[in-house]
Design an enzyme around this catalytic site. Structure first.
Site, PDB file in Angstrom:
ATOM      1  N   LYS A 204       0.856  -1.185   0.000  1.00 41.76           N
ATOM      2  CA  LYS A 204       0.000   0.000   0.000  1.00 41.76           C
ATOM      3  C   LYS A 204       0.894   1.237   0.000  1.00 41.76           C
ATOM      4  O   LYS A 204       1.685   1.440   0.920  1.00 41.76           O
ATOM      5  CB  LYS A 204      -0.901   0.007   1.223  1.00 41.76           C
ATOM      6  CG  LYS A 204      -1.780   1.258   1.295  1.00 41.76           C
ATOM      7  CD  LYS A 204      -2.815   1.152   2.382  1.00 41.76           C
ATOM      8  CE  LYS A 204      -3.676   2.405   2.426  1.00 41.76           C
ATOM      9  NZ  LYS A 204      -4.716   2.303   3.445  1.00 41.76           N
ATOM     10  N   LYS A 261      -2.024  -1.527  -3.891  1.00 38.20           N
ATOM     11  CA  LYS A 261      -2.916  -0.363  -3.859  1.00 38.20           C
ATOM     12  C   LYS A 261      -2.100   0.916  -3.876  1.00 38.20           C
ATOM     13  O   LYS A 261      -1.151   1.021  -3.089  1.00 38.20           O
ATOM     14  CB  LYS A 261      -3.736  -0.433  -2.581  1.00 38.20           C
ATOM     15  CG  LYS A 261      -4.628   0.756  -2.350  1.00 38.20           C
ATOM     16  CD  LYS A 261      -5.275   0.662  -1.001  1.00 38.20           C
ATOM     17  CE  LYS A 261      -6.068   1.924  -0.767  1.00 38.20           C
ATOM     18  NZ  LYS A 261      -6.514   2.035   0.586  1.00 38.20           N
TER      19      LYS A 261
HETATM   20  C1  PBG Z   1      -7.432   3.624   5.148  1.00 41.88           C
HETATM   21  C2  PBG Z   1      -7.840   3.341   3.756  1.00 41.88           C
HETATM   22  C3  PBG Z   1      -7.635   4.229   2.699  1.00 41.88           C
HETATM   23  C4  PBG Z   1      -8.217   3.643   1.577  1.00 41.88           C
HETATM   24  C5  PBG Z   1      -8.756   2.396   1.949  1.00 41.88           C
HETATM   25  N1  PBG Z   1      -8.510   2.219   3.317  1.00 41.88           N
HETATM   26  C6  PBG Z   1      -7.035   5.584   2.655  1.00 41.88           C
HETATM   27  C7  PBG Z   1      -5.816   5.928   3.357  1.00 41.88           C
HETATM   28  O1  PBG Z   1      -4.917   5.111   3.564  1.00 41.88           O
HETATM   29  O2  PBG Z   1      -5.738   7.106   3.751  1.00 41.88           O
HETATM   30  C8  PBG Z   1      -8.255   4.305   0.229  1.00 41.88           C
HETATM   31  C9  PBG Z   1      -9.240   3.824  -0.745  1.00 41.88           C
HETATM   32  C10 PBG Z   1      -9.476   4.741  -1.887  1.00 41.88           C
HETATM   33  O3  PBG Z   1      -8.825   5.790  -2.071  1.00 41.88           O
HETATM   34  O4  PBG Z   1     -10.397   4.423  -2.654  1.00 41.88           O
HETATM   35  N2  PBG Z   1      -6.999   2.681   5.976  1.00 41.88           N
END
Ligand code: PBG
Length: 339
Positions: A204, A261
């Site tokens: 991520k 991601k």
């Molecule tokens: C947070 C989380 C995020 C997303 C999914 N879970 C955002 C972040 O890390 O700030 C992002 C999903 C998206 O942008 O569609 N744990």
């Protein structure tokens, strides 16, 4: 125009592109409704669906409406949803304590969905960002300058067990703390939830593409900025080797599915991970990827349907087995209509 003599070619690749029938046989990659996981946002109270400004067609919904949407998605052939709560600001705390409330919005939603649409595979994020006043994915260190890894992991493990008790099929730790997959696996097993799988947000990245999501769940406002820095736990977008290393650690700790991601800007990471593991790979086409295609389409600069298909096809072609995408319902409807 004088006649040209045919080229003396052994290979003419265009032979395999001549007709729709040939092209169908040659097609390597397909995106089906059942490859997709639909992210849904839930809010408390009996409120009408509220569209997220930067994500046309994506709504914050009451529990009743989330259940209704799950029923419709199941009927359309989408078999999995990922649920995200948007909390009232008054419930947020520095330590995210509400994440461990047995009557929290997300746990009530999971129970309602599993009661009404039991065949729907329900995924829920395990992270503290919806619950913290600062919007970080964990509890802070004593000096408030960083997220405390081990304290956060202890909370996440408890949170995962509560989600399993509420009925989720998969827990999805999205926090990027070290050791959280192993701790969650042990906690789930100790509580006799051996059947609950871990979809680990493994690679991520610290991405600008999460902007619309943070607006949707209110984690950006919580911090008073849309530039909330998560660089001490999320991956540097520059790093491919580190991403694969981190993902493989999750495999060692017992992850069932590894996620990359965002998806579209990180196809190289998906491919490399595909070659490095035999676990299934998920990719999250995040809010900013969705917003970007919609914004350009609104301006008349891109064809929405074509780019929607192409963006998902590219992610599967790179090696993803499943995709979390805000386009899930659109794709299922298109397939239903024979497109
Ligand atoms: C947070 C989380 C995020 C997303 C999914 N879970 C955002 C972040 O890390 O700030 C992002 C999903 C998206 O942008 O569609 N744990």
């Amino acid at each position: 125009m004088s006649d040209t003599a045919p080229l003396d070619l052994v290979h003419r690749p265009r032979r395999l592109r001549r007709t729709p029938g040939v092209r169908a046989l040659i097609r390597e990659t397909h995106v089906r409704a059942e490859d997709l996981i639909a992210p849904l946002f839930v809010v408390d109270g009996e409120v009408p669906p509220e569209e997220i400004a930067s994500m046309p067609g994506v709504f914050r919904r009451s529990i009743v409406d989330v259940v209704r949407e799950c029923r419709e998605l199941a009927d359309l052939g989408v078999r999995a949803v990922a649920l995200f709560p948007k909390l009232d600001a008054g419930l947020k705390r520095a330590d995210g304590a509400h994440a461990l409330d047995a009557e929290s919005l997300i746990l009530r939603t999971v129970r309602a969905v599993k009661a009404a649409v039991p065949e729907m595979l329900v995924v829920a994020d395990i992270a503290l960002d919806p619950y913290t006043t600062h919007g970080h994915d964990g509890v802070l260190t004593a000096d408030g300058k960083d997220v405390d890894n081990d304290k956060t992991v202890a909370v996440l493990a408890r949170m995962a067990v509560m989600h399993a008790e509420a009925g989720v099929d998969w827990v999805a730790p999205s926090d990027m703390m070290d050791g959280r997959v192993g701790a969650i696996r042990r906690a789930l097993d100790a509580a006799r939830h051996e059947g609950v799988a871990i979809l680990a947000y493994s690679a991520k990245f610290n991405s600008g593409y999460y902007g619309p999501f943070r607006e949707a769940v209110g984690s950006a406002q919580a911090a008073g900025t849309t530039l909330l820095g998560k660089q001490t736990y999320q991956l540097d977008p520059a790093n491919r080797i580190e991403a694969v290393k981190d993902a493989l650690l999750d495999e060692t700790e017992g992850a069932d599915v590894l996620m990359v991601k965002p998806a579209g800007p990180y196809l190289d990471v998906i491919r490399e991970l595909r070659d490095a593991t035999r676990l299934p790979i998920a990719a999250y086409q995040v809010s900013g990827e969705y917003a970007q295609i919609h914004a350009a389409a609104r301006l008349g600069w891109l064809d929405l349907e074509r780019c929607r298909e192409e963006s998902l096809l590219a992610i599967k072609r790179a090696g993803a087995d499943m995709i979390l995408s805000y386009f899930a319902r659109d794709i299922a409807e298109a397939r239903r209509a024979g497109r």
